[in-house]
Write a protein that holds these residues in place. Structure first.
Motif, short mmCIF file in Angstrom:
data_model
loop_
_atom_site.label_atom_id
_atom_site.label_comp_id
_atom_site.label_asym_id
_atom_site.label_seq_id
_atom_site.Cartn_x
_atom_site.Cartn_y
_atom_site.Cartn_z
N LYS A 152 0.83 -1.21 0.00
CA LYS A 152 0.00 0.00 0.00
C LYS A 152 0.87 1.25 0.00
O LYS A 152 0.59 2.22 -0.72
CB LYS A 152 -0.92 -0.01 1.22
CG LYS A 152 -1.92 -1.15 1.23
CD LYS A 152 -2.70 -1.18 2.54
CE LYS A 152 -3.63 -2.37 2.64
NZ LYS A 152 -4.32 -2.43 3.94
N GLN A 193 2.46 2.04 -3.46
CA GLN A 193 1.54 2.64 -4.42
C GLN A 193 1.16 4.06 -4.04
O GLN A 193 1.20 4.97 -4.88
CB GLN A 193 0.28 1.77 -4.55
CG GLN A 193 0.52 0.44 -5.23
CD GLN A 193 -0.77 -0.23 -5.68
OE1 GLN A 193 -1.75 0.45 -6.01
NE2 GLN A 193 -0.78 -1.54 -5.71
N GLU A 194 0.79 4.26 -2.78
CA GLU A 194 0.29 5.58 -2.38
C GLU A 194 1.40 6.63 -2.40
O GLU A 194 1.18 7.77 -2.83
CB GLU A 194 -0.34 5.50 -0.98
CG GLU A 194 -1.57 4.60 -0.90
CD GLU A 194 -2.71 5.06 -1.78
OE1 GLU A 194 -2.76 6.25 -2.15
OE2 GLU A 194 -3.56 4.22 -2.11
N LEU A 222 1.57 9.98 -4.82
CA LEU A 222 1.69 11.32 -4.24
C LEU A 222 2.93 12.07 -4.73
O LEU A 222 3.08 13.26 -4.46
CB LEU A 222 1.72 11.23 -2.71
CG LEU A 222 0.36 10.98 -2.04
CD1 LEU A 222 0.56 10.60 -0.58
CD2 LEU A 222 -0.52 12.22 -2.16
N GLY A 273 1.24 2.90 -8.82
CA GLY A 273 1.09 4.24 -8.25
C GLY A 273 1.32 5.33 -9.27
O GLY A 273 0.59 6.34 -9.31
N GLN A 294 -1.65 5.54 -11.60
CA GLN A 294 -2.76 6.21 -10.95
C GLN A 294 -2.62 7.73 -11.05
O GLN A 294 -3.62 8.45 -11.24
CB GLN A 294 -2.83 5.80 -9.48
CG GLN A 294 -3.85 6.55 -8.65
CD GLN A 294 -5.27 6.30 -9.11
OE1 GLN A 294 -5.63 5.17 -9.40
NE2 GLN A 294 -6.07 7.35 -9.18
N GLU A 348 0.47 2.96 6.78
CA GLU A 348 0.13 3.46 5.45
C GLU A 348 -0.71 4.73 5.52
O GLU A 348 -0.58 5.63 4.68
CB GLU A 348 -0.58 2.38 4.61
CG GLU A 348 -1.92 1.90 5.15
CD GLU A 348 -1.82 0.69 6.08
OE1 GLU A 348 -2.76 -0.13 6.08
OE2 GLU A 348 -0.81 0.57 6.81
N THR A 349 -1.57 4.83 6.55
CA THR A 349 -2.36 6.04 6.73
C THR A 349 -1.49 7.20 7.16
O THR A 349 -1.64 8.34 6.67
CB THR A 349 -3.47 5.81 7.77
OG1 THR A 349 -4.25 4.68 7.40
CG2 THR A 349 -4.37 7.02 7.89
N VAL A 364 0.42 8.68 4.14
CA VAL A 364 -0.39 9.56 3.29
C VAL A 364 -0.65 10.90 3.99
O VAL A 364 -0.51 11.97 3.38
CB VAL A 364 -1.71 8.88 2.92
CG1 VAL A 364 -2.65 9.85 2.21
CG2 VAL A 364 -1.45 7.67 2.02
#
Length: 212
Positions: A62, A65-66, A70, A105, A108, A195-196, A199
């Motif tokens: 995760k 990708q994130e 970003l 990522g 996206q 992961e949170t 971000v």
């Protein structure tokens, strides 16, 4: 191909190169013929580096990708004292699967640039990757005295965000970070998944640097 016919166009890009439009010119039993019209390369990635204690492989997927979506410029996954040693030997890392998540990522974000990535380094070796004059911040739920974002980094200057393992920093790691000029900061009183936190922290730093 997904339901493409001769004459159909689609978005295309070269890794770390230009973006543009592709066109499916001809379909035969033996081959597909394409043409491409390339534009300018996308802008450079953001001057943000992540140092992350190796998390569980599903969490790392995760993050890969994130963070790429970003626009983070570099990710360095290090072997943290409180991390499970077996994480470093996951097929995510040993098979090269990690690159697929970087590509997802980037797709996206409609960008062709991929961040620099290393994994399995010791924390000391990861710190050697830090560019000169970077603002050094380490997220910590327990000993941080200030929230992330209280001090404004210089616009355009690189920022390093360090996150410990999913079990947090050890006392030795905290001392080592402080000795290497890191400020301990937090994201509030709520305990977030790694992961949170990635971000949320990257978003705050990008806003501070005027990157939106």
């Amino acid at each position: 191909m997904l339901r493409r016919r001769e004459g159909d166009s689609f978005d295309a890009g070269l890794i770390n190169g230009p973006r543009g439009k592709g066109r499916l010119e001809k379909i035969t039993p033996a081959r597909l013929t394409f043409s491409f019209a390339w534009g300018e390369p996308p802008p450079p990635l953001d001057p943000i580096m992540l140092l992350i204690g190796l998390p569980r492989p599903q969490t790392a997927r995760k993050i890969l990708q994130e963070a790429t979506a970003l626009g983070v410029g570099a990710l360095h996954f290090f072997t943290a004292e409180k991390a499970e040693p077996s994480y470093a030997h996951s097929t995510l890392w040993t098979s090269g699967e990690w690159r697929r998540h970087l590509l997802a990522g980037a797709e996206q974000a409609f960008c062709t640039r991929l961040p620099e990535l290393t994994h399995g380094l010791a924390l000391a070796a990861a710190l050697e990757k830090i560019p000169p004059a970077a603002t050094r911040l380490a997220l910590d739920n327990y000993e941080a005295s200030a929230p992330l974002g209280q001090d404004q980094p210089a616009v355009g200057a690189p920022v390093v965000l360090a996150l410990g393992s999913e079990r947090g920093w050890s006392a030795t790691e905290r001392d080592f970070l402080r000795a290497n000029h890191f400020s301990l900061v937090h994201l509030g009183s709520r305990v977030l998944r790694t992961e949170t936190a990635v971000v949320a922290a990257v978003t705050l730093v990008k806003a501070q640097l005027g990157l939106f």
